[in-house]
Every structure is written in C-alpha cells, then in structure tokens.
Design a protein around this motif. Structure first.
Motif, PDB file in Angstrom:
ATOM      1  N   PRO A  73       0.835  -1.200   0.000  1.00 13.08           N
ATOM      2  CA  PRO A  73       0.000   0.000   0.000  1.00 13.08           C
ATOM      3  C   PRO A  73       0.871   1.252   0.000  1.00 13.08           C
ATOM      4  O   PRO A  73       1.886   1.307   0.675  1.00 13.08           O
ATOM      5  CB  PRO A  73      -0.804  -0.107   1.283  1.00 13.08           C
ATOM      6  N   ARG A  74       0.473   2.220  -0.779  1.00 14.38           N
ATOM      7  CA  ARG A  74       1.214   3.461  -0.887  1.00 14.38           C
ATOM      8  C   ARG A  74       0.410   4.563  -0.205  1.00 14.38           C
ATOM      9  O   ARG A  74      -0.789   4.667  -0.377  1.00 14.38           O
ATOM     10  CB  ARG A  74       1.432   3.803  -2.358  1.00 14.38           C
ATOM     11  N   LEU A  75       1.071   5.371   0.587  1.00 17.60           N
ATOM     12  CA  LEU A  75       0.429   6.453   1.314  1.00 17.60           C
ATOM     13  C   LEU A  75      -0.032   7.522   0.339  1.00 17.60           C
ATOM     14  O   LEU A  75       0.772   8.069  -0.417  1.00 17.60           O
ATOM     15  CB  LEU A  75       1.418   7.040   2.329  1.00 17.60           C
ATOM     16  N   LYS A  76      -1.326   7.807   0.332  1.00 15.21           N
ATOM     17  CA  LYS A  76      -1.883   8.868  -0.513  1.00 15.21           C
ATOM     18  C   LYS A  76      -2.110  10.096   0.346  1.00 15.21           C
ATOM     19  O   LYS A  76      -2.711  10.023   1.407  1.00 15.21           O
ATOM     20  CB  LYS A  76      -3.219   8.439  -1.123  1.00 15.21           C
ATOM     21  N   LYS A  77      -1.638  11.225  -0.138  1.00 14.62           N
ATOM     22  CA  LYS A  77      -1.819  12.485   0.565  1.00 14.62           C
ATOM     23  C   LYS A  77      -3.082  13.158   0.037  1.00 14.62           C
ATOM     24  O   LYS A  77      -3.204  13.369  -1.168  1.00 14.62           O
ATOM     25  CB  LYS A  77      -0.595  13.373   0.366  1.00 14.62           C
ATOM     26  N   ILE A  78      -4.003  13.464   0.961  1.00 14.72           N
ATOM     27  CA  ILE A  78      -5.281  14.017   0.533  1.00 14.72           C
ATOM     28  C   ILE A  78      -5.559  15.371   1.173  1.00 14.72           C
ATOM     29  O   ILE A  78      -5.113  15.661   2.280  1.00 14.72           O
ATOM     30  CB  ILE A  78      -6.456  13.061   0.832  1.00 14.72           C
ATOM     31  N   SER A  79      -6.301  16.175   0.429  1.00 11.56           N
ATOM     32  CA  SER A  79      -6.871  17.412   0.949  1.00 11.56           C
ATOM     33  C   SER A  79      -8.373  17.238   0.925  1.00 11.56           C
ATOM     34  O   SER A  79      -8.929  16.670  -0.017  1.00 11.56           O
ATOM     35  CB  SER A  79      -6.470  18.619   0.096  1.00 11.56           C
ATOM     36  N   LEU A  80      -9.023  17.741   1.952  1.00  8.43           N
ATOM     37  CA  LEU A  80     -10.457  17.531   2.115  1.00  8.43           C
ATOM     38  C   LEU A  80     -11.156  18.875   2.269  1.00  8.43           C
ATOM     39  O   LEU A  80     -10.923  19.596   3.244  1.00  8.43           O
ATOM     40  CB  LEU A  80     -10.698  16.642   3.338  1.00  8.43           C
ATOM     41  N   LEU A  81     -11.965  19.205   1.282  1.00  6.58           N
ATOM     42  CA  LEU A  81     -12.744  20.435   1.332  1.00  6.58           C
ATOM     43  C   LEU A  81     -14.105  20.108   1.931  1.00  6.58           C
ATOM     44  O   LEU A  81     -14.808  19.230   1.433  1.00  6.58           O
ATOM     45  CB  LEU A  81     -12.920  21.026  -0.065  1.00  6.58           C
ATOM     46  N   GLY A  82     -14.457  20.780   3.002  1.00  2.00           N
ATOM     47  CA  GLY A  82     -15.727  20.500   3.663  1.00  2.00           C
ATOM     48  C   GLY A  82     -15.609  19.375   4.676  1.00  2.00           C
ATOM     49  O   GLY A  82     -16.475  18.516   4.770  1.00  2.00           O
ATOM     50  N   SER A  83     -14.542  19.386   5.445  1.00  2.00           N
ATOM     51  CA  SER A  83     -14.276  18.281   6.373  1.00  2.00           C
ATOM     52  C   SER A  83     -15.272  18.201   7.519  1.00  2.00           C
ATOM     53  O   SER A  83     -15.423  17.154   8.134  1.00  2.00           O
ATOM     54  CB  SER A  83     -12.856  18.392   6.940  1.00  2.00           C
ATOM     55  N   THR A  84     -15.974  19.292   7.818  1.00  2.00           N
ATOM     56  CA  THR A  84     -16.905  19.286   8.944  1.00  2.00           C
ATOM     57  C   THR A  84     -18.311  18.856   8.542  1.00  2.00           C
ATOM     58  O   THR A  84     -19.164  18.670   9.409  1.00  2.00           O
ATOM     59  CB  THR A  84     -16.960  20.678   9.611  1.00  2.00           C
ATOM     60  N   GLY A  85     -18.551  18.664   7.258  1.00  2.00           N
ATOM     61  CA  GLY A  85     -19.853  18.193   6.790  1.00  2.00           C
ATOM     62  C   GLY A  85     -19.904  16.667   6.780  1.00  2.00           C
ATOM     63  O   GLY A  85     -18.937  15.979   7.129  1.00  2.00           O
ATOM     64  N   SER A  86     -21.035  16.128   6.351  1.00  2.00           N
ATOM     65  CA  SER A  86     -21.215  14.666   6.387  1.00  2.00           C
ATOM     66  C   SER A  86     -20.247  13.934   5.458  1.00  2.00           C
ATOM     67  O   SER A  86     -19.681  12.908   5.845  1.00  2.00           O
ATOM     68  CB  SER A  86     -22.663  14.292   6.061  1.00  2.00           C
ATOM     69  N   ILE A  87     -20.017  14.454   4.261  1.00  2.00           N
ATOM     70  CA  ILE A  87     -19.064  13.817   3.335  1.00  2.00           C
ATOM     71  C   ILE A  87     -17.658  13.876   3.924  1.00  2.00           C
ATOM     72  O   ILE A  87     -16.911  12.900   3.902  1.00  2.00           O
ATOM     73  CB  ILE A  87     -19.097  14.491   1.943  1.00  2.00           C
ATOM     74  N   GLY A  88     -17.302  15.021   4.476  1.00  2.00           N
ATOM     75  CA  GLY A  88     -15.984  15.182   5.085  1.00  2.00           C
ATOM     76  C   GLY A  88     -15.771  14.253   6.261  1.00  2.00           C
ATOM     77  O   GLY A  88     -14.724  13.613   6.383  1.00  2.00           O
ATOM     78  N   GLU A  89     -16.769  14.146   7.133  1.00  2.00           N
ATOM     79  CA  GLU A  89     -16.626  13.264   8.294  1.00  2.00           C
ATOM     80  C   GLU A  89     -16.529  11.799   7.883  1.00  2.00           C
ATOM     81  O   GLU A  89     -15.761  11.035   8.467  1.00  2.00           O
ATOM     82  CB  GLU A  89     -17.779  13.480   9.270  1.00  2.00           C
ATOM     83  N   GLN A  90     -17.291  11.398   6.864  1.00  2.00           N
ATOM     84  CA  GLN A  90     -17.205  10.019   6.378  1.00  2.00           C
ATOM     85  C   GLN A  90     -15.836   9.750   5.751  1.00  2.00           C
ATOM     86  O   GLN A  90     -15.271   8.667   5.933  1.00  2.00           O
ATOM     87  CB  GLN A  90     -18.318   9.744   5.365  1.00  2.00           C
ATOM     88  N   THR A  91     -15.305  10.734   5.053  1.00  2.00           N
ATOM     89  CA  THR A  91     -13.965  10.593   4.469  1.00  2.00           C
ATOM     90  C   THR A  91     -12.922  10.427   5.572  1.00  2.00           C
ATOM     91  O   THR A  91     -12.035   9.569   5.484  1.00  2.00           O
ATOM     92  CB  THR A  91     -13.631  11.807   3.584  1.00  2.00           C
ATOM     93  N   LEU A  92     -13.033  11.214   6.622  1.00  2.00           N
ATOM     94  CA  LEU A  92     -12.079  11.112   7.736  1.00  2.00           C
ATOM     95  C   LEU A  92     -12.231   9.791   8.488  1.00  2.00           C
ATOM     96  O   LEU A  92     -11.246   9.265   9.018  1.00  2.00           O
ATOM     97  CB  LEU A  92     -12.222  12.311   8.678  1.00  2.00           C
ATOM     98  N   ASP A  93     -13.441   9.235   8.510  1.00  2.00           N
ATOM     99  CA  ASP A  93     -13.629   7.896   9.096  1.00  2.00           C
ATOM    100  C   ASP A  93     -12.806   6.864   8.328  1.00  2.00           C
ATOM    101  O   ASP A  93     -12.178   5.983   8.916  1.00  2.00           O
ATOM    102  CB  ASP A  93     -15.102   7.484   9.088  1.00  2.00           C
ATOM    103  N   ILE A  94     -12.792   6.985   7.003  1.00  2.00           N
ATOM    104  CA  ILE A  94     -12.005   6.064   6.170  1.00  2.00           C
ATOM    105  C   ILE A  94     -10.512   6.255   6.444  1.00  2.00           C
ATOM    106  O   ILE A  94      -9.761   5.289   6.560  1.00  2.00           O
ATOM    107  CB  ILE A  94     -12.328   6.270   4.677  1.00  2.00           C
ATOM    108  N   VAL A  95     -10.087   7.500   6.577  1.00  2.00           N
ATOM    109  CA  VAL A  95      -8.677   7.788   6.886  1.00  2.00           C
ATOM    110  C   VAL A  95      -8.298   7.177   8.233  1.00  2.00           C
ATOM    111  O   VAL A  95      -7.217   6.603   8.384  1.00  2.00           O
ATOM    112  CB  VAL A  95      -8.404   9.308   6.862  1.00  2.00           C
TER     113      VAL A  95
END
Length: 188
Positions: A73-95
C-alpha cells in the motif's frame, strides 16, 4: 526496471510457463511433463491435462522487489474540502480506518469551528482553512500549538487548500457552486 516492465516480464514468464506446459522447449521450468490437448465433444471444446506438474515463474531479485513495491500500500496524501460536513466526516472515518493508506494534508470547514479544531488536532494537516473569515483569529488561537500548520480563511483560503503542496487526492465535500471553483483550481 519500471513497473510496467516488471508486469511485462511477468506476462512473458507466464506465457513461457503456459507454452512449456504444452510441450515447447522448457527454458524456465526444470521439469514439466504434460499433455494438454483440445478436443471436440458434443460440439464443445474441452481442455484435458495429464501429468501436469506445477511450475512457478522465476523472477530476478530486482523484479521480486518491484513486484513487492507494487503490491504494498502506498500512502496517498489528501486534501479535504468541507471536512466538517457529512461527506468530510465520512472521508475522515475512512482515513482513521486506513492510516497506512492516507495522510491528510489539508482541511477546510465552513463555520463549525469546534469540529474543525478537533480534526486539525487529530490529523495534523499542513494547511487548514475556515470559510467564515470572522472565525479566523479564533482558529489561529486554538491551533497556536501547531506552528507547522498554515491557517487561511475565506473562499481564497479554500482554493489555497485545494491547490496546496503535494496533495495527490482532493475530496470535495462542498455542495453546489461553492465547491466548483476550488475543484477547478486544483485540476489546473
């Protein structure tokens, strides 16, 4: 050797092994005694094999190393726009579930300052933006113990996060036209 060359080498070896199993000269497999033939039975083609000995492809140390790197597995660097909304929180759950796969480089939030501060402390991004410019000083004060984190605000700050540094993946969780400008900016 490049990864595509390794994959090509794998295909070449697999083809050689396959051709060796039907009786052509055996340069890779030390022993392969088999008889595979195609016959027609009731109008259907069938393959038969007798005395097939399994043979493994032989790879150089360099090819083995490259194949191992390709599957790691290779570390992917991500930027998240809207991290406090539902999509953002779900994305951070995956992280959170896959920290060996993802590193958060940038976060943006609209006006949920408390949640954005909590996320910034947990993920330690390089850049954080609060869209509500009136909350900029509060965010700076709350994150003063993270001197390596760049703090920006407003719509321009969101574009800055979208285009920031070595981020490889941009997740846009901002709805409507508000998310369009930073997404287009990141594509450029």
């Amino acid at each position: 050797m490049e990864r595509k060359n390794v994959k090509a080498a794998f295909v070449a070896v697999a083809t050689t092994v396959r051709s060796n199993s039907i009786g052509t000269p055996n340069s890779i497999c030390a022993s392969s005694s088999s008889s595979i033939s195609s016959s027609k039975s009731n109008g259907k083609s069938a393959l038969h094999s007798e005395n097939v000995k399994a043979a493994a492809p032989v790879f150089s140390e360099e090819a083995q190393r490259l194949l191992a790197e390709d599957s790691a597995p290779r570390l992917k660097k991500i930027s998240l726009l809207g991290s406090t909304g539902s999509i953002g929180e779900q994305t951070l759950d995956i992280v959170r579930e896959r920290p060996e796969r993802f590193q958060v480089v940038g976060l943006t939030g609209g006006s949920n300052l408390e949640l954005l501060i909590k996320q910034a402390r947990e993920f330690q991004p390089e850049i954080v933006c609060i869209q509500n410019e009136a909350m900029y000083q509060d965010l700076c004060e709350a994150l003063k113990d993270q001197p390596k984190t760049k703090i920006v605000a407003g719509d321009e700050g969101i574009v800055d996060v979208a285009q920031y540094g070595d981020s490889e993946l941009l997740v846009t969780g901002i709805v409507g036209c508000a998310g369009l400008l930073p997404t287009v900016a990141a594509i450029k």
